[in-house]
Design a protein around this motif. Structure first.
Motif, PDB file in Angstrom:
ATOM      1  N   SER A  59       0.822  -1.220   0.000  1.00  0.00           N
ATOM      2  CA  SER A  59       0.000   0.000   0.000  1.00  0.00           C
ATOM      3  C   SER A  59       0.854   1.267   0.000  1.00  0.00           C
ATOM      4  CB  SER A  59      -0.910   0.041   1.225  1.00  0.00           C
ATOM      5  OG  SER A  59      -1.828  -0.997   1.182  1.00  0.00           O
ATOM      6  N   GLY A  60       2.154   1.082   0.176  1.00  0.00           N
ATOM      7  CA  GLY A  60       3.039   2.243   0.108  1.00  0.00           C
ATOM      8  C   GLY A  60       3.523   2.749   1.457  1.00  0.00           C
ATOM      9  N   LYS A  61       3.604   1.878   2.455  1.00  0.00           N
ATOM     10  CA  LYS A  61       4.072   2.314   3.778  1.00  0.00           C
ATOM     11  C   LYS A  61       5.542   2.757   3.722  1.00  0.00           C
ATOM     12  CE  LYS A  61       3.004  -1.600   5.910  1.00  0.00           C
ATOM     13  NZ  LYS A  61       2.329  -2.286   4.791  1.00  0.00           N
ATOM     14  N   THR A  62       6.366   1.904   3.141  1.00  0.00           N
ATOM     15  CA  THR A  62       7.800   2.210   3.125  1.00  0.00           C
ATOM     16  C   THR A  62       8.087   3.402   2.222  1.00  0.00           C
ATOM     17  OG1 THR A  62       8.117  -0.173   3.361  1.00  0.00           O
ATOM     18  CG2 THR A  62      10.081   1.141   2.993  1.00  0.00           C
ATOM     19  N   THR A  63       7.413   3.472   1.081  1.00  0.00           N
ATOM     20  CA  THR A  63       7.597   4.610   0.178  1.00  0.00           C
ATOM     21  C   THR A  63       7.191   5.915   0.860  1.00  0.00           C
ATOM     22  OG1 THR A  63       7.113   3.146  -1.676  1.00  0.00           O
ATOM     23  CG2 THR A  63       7.010   5.513  -2.116  1.00  0.00           C
ATOM     24  N   LEU A  64       6.094   5.864   1.613  1.00  0.00           N
ATOM     25  CA  LEU A  64       5.664   7.063   2.342  1.00  0.00           C
ATOM     26  C   LEU A  64       6.724   7.462   3.376  1.00  0.00           C
ATOM     27  CD1 LEU A  64       3.446   9.180   3.061  1.00  0.00           C
ATOM     28  CD2 LEU A  64       2.678   7.558   4.800  1.00  0.00           C
ATOM     29  N   LEU A 182      -5.949   7.863  12.191  1.00  0.00           N
ATOM     30  CA  LEU A 182      -5.900   8.531  10.885  1.00  0.00           C
ATOM     31  C   LEU A 182      -6.076   7.493   9.787  1.00  0.00           C
ATOM     32  CD1 LEU A 182      -5.158  10.975   8.970  1.00  0.00           C
ATOM     33  CD2 LEU A 182      -2.772  10.302   9.270  1.00  0.00           C
ATOM     34  N   PHE A 183      -6.926   7.804   8.837  1.00  0.00           N
ATOM     35  CA  PHE A 183      -7.121   6.945   7.661  1.00  0.00           C
ATOM     36  C   PHE A 183      -6.529   7.670   6.470  1.00  0.00           C
ATOM     37  CE2 PHE A 183     -10.536   5.773   4.290  1.00  0.00           C
ATOM     38  CZ  PHE A 183      -9.667   4.879   3.683  1.00  0.00           C
ATOM     39  N   MET A 184      -5.579   7.020   5.800  1.00  0.00           N
ATOM     40  CA  MET A 184      -4.915   7.654   4.693  1.00  0.00           C
ATOM     41  C   MET A 184      -5.125   6.847   3.418  1.00  0.00           C
ATOM     42  SD  MET A 184      -1.444   9.685   5.181  1.00  0.00           S
ATOM     43  CE  MET A 184      -0.448   8.370   5.682  1.00  0.00           C
ATOM     44  N   ILE A 185      -5.634   7.519   2.388  1.00  0.00           N
ATOM     45  CA  ILE A 185      -5.755   6.880   1.073  1.00  0.00           C
ATOM     46  C   ILE A 185      -4.478   7.218   0.304  1.00  0.00           C
ATOM     47  CG2 ILE A 185      -7.073   6.796  -1.084  1.00  0.00           C
ATOM     48  CD1 ILE A 185      -9.540   7.665   0.605  1.00  0.00           C
ATOM     49  N   THR A 186      -3.776   6.181  -0.175  1.00  0.00           N
ATOM     50  CA  THR A 186      -2.496   6.400  -0.843  1.00  0.00           C
ATOM     51  C   THR A 186      -2.601   6.098  -2.337  1.00  0.00           C
ATOM     52  OG1 THR A 186      -1.774   4.139  -0.406  1.00  0.00           O
ATOM     53  CG2 THR A 186      -1.224   5.787   1.248  1.00  0.00           C
ATOM     54  N   LYS A 187      -1.594   6.535  -3.073  1.00  0.00           N
ATOM     55  CA  LYS A 187      -1.497   6.322  -4.538  1.00  0.00           C
ATOM     56  C   LYS A 187      -2.659   7.010  -5.268  1.00  0.00           C
ATOM     57  CE  LYS A 187       0.719   1.835  -3.800  1.00  0.00           C
ATOM     58  NZ  LYS A 187       0.965   0.463  -4.262  1.00  0.00           N
ATOM     59  N   ILE A 188      -3.024   8.213  -4.822  1.00  0.00           N
ATOM     60  CA  ILE A 188      -4.177   8.866  -5.476  1.00  0.00           C
ATOM     61  C   ILE A 188      -3.832   9.340  -6.892  1.00  0.00           C
ATOM     62  CG2 ILE A 188      -5.426   9.537  -3.376  1.00  0.00           C
ATOM     63  CD1 ILE A 188      -4.255  12.366  -3.775  1.00  0.00           C
ATOM     64  N   ASP A 189      -2.557   9.269  -7.260  1.00  0.00           N
ATOM     65  CA  ASP A 189      -2.209   9.560  -8.664  1.00  0.00           C
ATOM     66  C   ASP A 189      -2.785   8.491  -9.600  1.00  0.00           C
ATOM     67  OD1 ASP A 189      -0.209   8.105  -7.084  1.00  0.00           O
ATOM     68  OD2 ASP A 189       0.839   7.812  -8.988  1.00  0.00           O
ATOM     69  N   ILE A 217      -3.292  10.986  -0.285  1.00  0.00           N
ATOM     70  CA  ILE A 217      -1.943  11.377  -0.700  1.00  0.00           C
ATOM     71  C   ILE A 217      -1.430  10.547  -1.882  1.00  0.00           C
ATOM     72  CG2 ILE A 217      -1.249  12.084   1.630  1.00  0.00           C
ATOM     73  CD1 ILE A 217       0.528   9.313   1.296  1.00  0.00           C
ATOM     74  N   SER A 218      -0.410  11.084  -2.519  1.00  0.00           N
ATOM     75  CA  SER A 218       0.394  10.306  -3.463  1.00  0.00           C
ATOM     76  C   SER A 218       1.851  10.588  -3.163  1.00  0.00           C
ATOM     77  CB  SER A 218       0.079  10.721  -4.905  1.00  0.00           C
ATOM     78  OG  SER A 218       1.127  10.297  -5.748  1.00  0.00           O
ATOM     79  N   SER A 219       2.593   9.540  -2.854  1.00  0.00           N
ATOM     80  CA  SER A 219       4.026   9.722  -2.594  1.00  0.00           C
ATOM     81  C   SER A 219       4.771  10.005  -3.891  1.00  0.00           C
ATOM     82  CB  SER A 219       4.617   8.466  -1.937  1.00  0.00           C
ATOM     83  OG  SER A 219       4.053   8.277  -0.669  1.00  0.00           O
ATOM     84  N   GLU A 223       1.142  14.931  -4.077  1.00  0.00           N
ATOM     85  CA  GLU A 223      -0.150  15.526  -3.744  1.00  0.00           C
ATOM     86  C   GLU A 223      -0.535  15.083  -2.323  1.00  0.00           C
ATOM     87  OE1 GLU A 223      -3.138  14.639  -6.646  1.00  0.00           O
ATOM     88  OE2 GLU A 223      -4.695  15.764  -5.563  1.00  0.00           O
ATOM     89  N   GLY A 224      -0.925  16.035  -1.501  1.00  0.00           N
ATOM     90  CA  GLY A 224      -1.361  15.713  -0.140  1.00  0.00           C
ATOM     91  C   GLY A 224      -0.234  15.492   0.854  1.00  0.00           C
TER      92      GLY A 224
END
Lengths: 238, 82
Positions: A59-64, A182-189, A217-219, A223-224
């Motif tokens: 889901s992008g934890k490490t990238t974030l 906190l709820f985070m939606i990732t990869k919104i790109d 957000i998008s890492s 964005e975000g």
């Protein structure tokens, strides 16, 4: 007995004279929870805010975290505890950012528990001689189910869902959302390529837990990311 | 999967309880599980059936699981021993 706790256990149990009945009423998570309290004291002594990151694998934890360290690494003292079933690949990525990191490999267990994190903190302090921190990220094992049951002593729990996973995730994995801050939606790109409704996802999540903060957000495009950074800075102890 | 961790914790508590109270055999255990505990009842039962016979005190223990109407905890409520 059980008018008191509401468990509706009838007192039919046993009349056998050799049998002894013991009413315990103790949570199976009590041992973990008391260790979690100790972890929290430990974090407080280090003046660190501990953040438990929970999501599915990929889901992008490490990238974030990489992005966060790039943005905040020179402003805040950050360290990371990485939880994975096998390998220290994630720890390598964080290490490359020049931040103290320890890898906990659970060897099959699908979640971190308070005891593993306790060991992780000590390892972190020994290896890197750390006594003060601003933020300690605990990246849980990639799994939206099991980590939700184990309190690690964290100050904030962040649950992440990436766009390719689908907006039904909060409805399907309610426990992870019920216990988060906190709820985070990732990869919104990637929103343009997937049938993902951020509105639906957030609506479902808030039905489960009205106290949730939410971010998208998008890492990759960043964005975000500014809102995420502001969120982190707002947590920092003064 | 974390059901197994919780079964192990349950068996640890049961063994301690039997030792302290000088009992040899645990005949029945009652636990309650909240619907938001994130626990698959069948997996918990399977874990118990697999692991309990390995331990002296719980070789022939009946496990009763009661799912409560609310809550997110898993609680050891009652133990019956001989």
């Amino acid at each position: 007995m059980c008018d008191s706790c509401g468990c509706h256990i009838s007192a039919d149990a046993q009349d056998d004279a050799s049998s002894k009945i013991f009413d315990i009423h103790k949570s199976l998570l009590a041992t973990n929870n008391s260790l979690a309290e100790k972890n929290k004291e430990h974090f407080d002594q280090m003046s660190a805010i501990a953040i438990n990151l929970i999501s599915s694998p990929g889901s992008g934890k490490t990238t974030l975290l990489e992005k966060t360290i790039t943005k905040l690494g020179n402003k805040l003292k950050i360290a990371v505890i990485e939880g994975d079933i096998e390998t220290d690949l994630d720890a390598e990525r964080i290490r490359a950012q020049g931040v103290p990191v320890v890898q906990i490999t659970t060897g099959g267990a699908c979640h971190l528990d308070a005891n593993l994190v306790h060991k992780g903190i000590h390892q972190l302090q020994q290896e890197f001689n750390i006594d003060k921190l601003d933020i300690l990220f605990i990246e849980n094992v990639g799994n939206l189910v099991c980590p939700a049951a184990f309190n690690l002593g964290e100050h904030k729990r962040v649950v992440m869902v990436s766009v390719p996973e689908g907006s039904d995730k909060p409805a399907k994995y309610p426990t992870a959302f019920a216990g988060s801050d906190l709820f985070m939606i990732t990869k919104i790109d990637l929103l343009q390529y997937f049938n993902f409704s951020t509105e639906d996802a957030i609506k479902e999540a808030l039905l489960i837990n009205p106290m949730l903060d939410t971010l998208s957000i998008s890492s990759t495009t960043e964005e975000g990311i500014d809102q995420w950074i502001s969120y982190l800075l707002s947590l920092k102890r003064t | 999967m974390h059901e197994i961790s919780l079964v192990q914790e349950l068996l640890k508590q049961l063994s301690e309880l039997a030792k302290i109270n000088k009992c040899e055999k645990i005949t029945k255990v009652i636990i309650t599980i909240g619907p938001l505990a994130g626990i698959v009842i069948d997996s918990f039962q399977f874990g118990f059936d697999s692991l309990a016979p390995e331990i002296h005190y719980t070789k022939h223990t009946e496990l009763e699981i009661i799912v409560t109407k609310s809550g997110n905890d898993i609680i050891l409520q009652r133990v019956i021993m001989e």
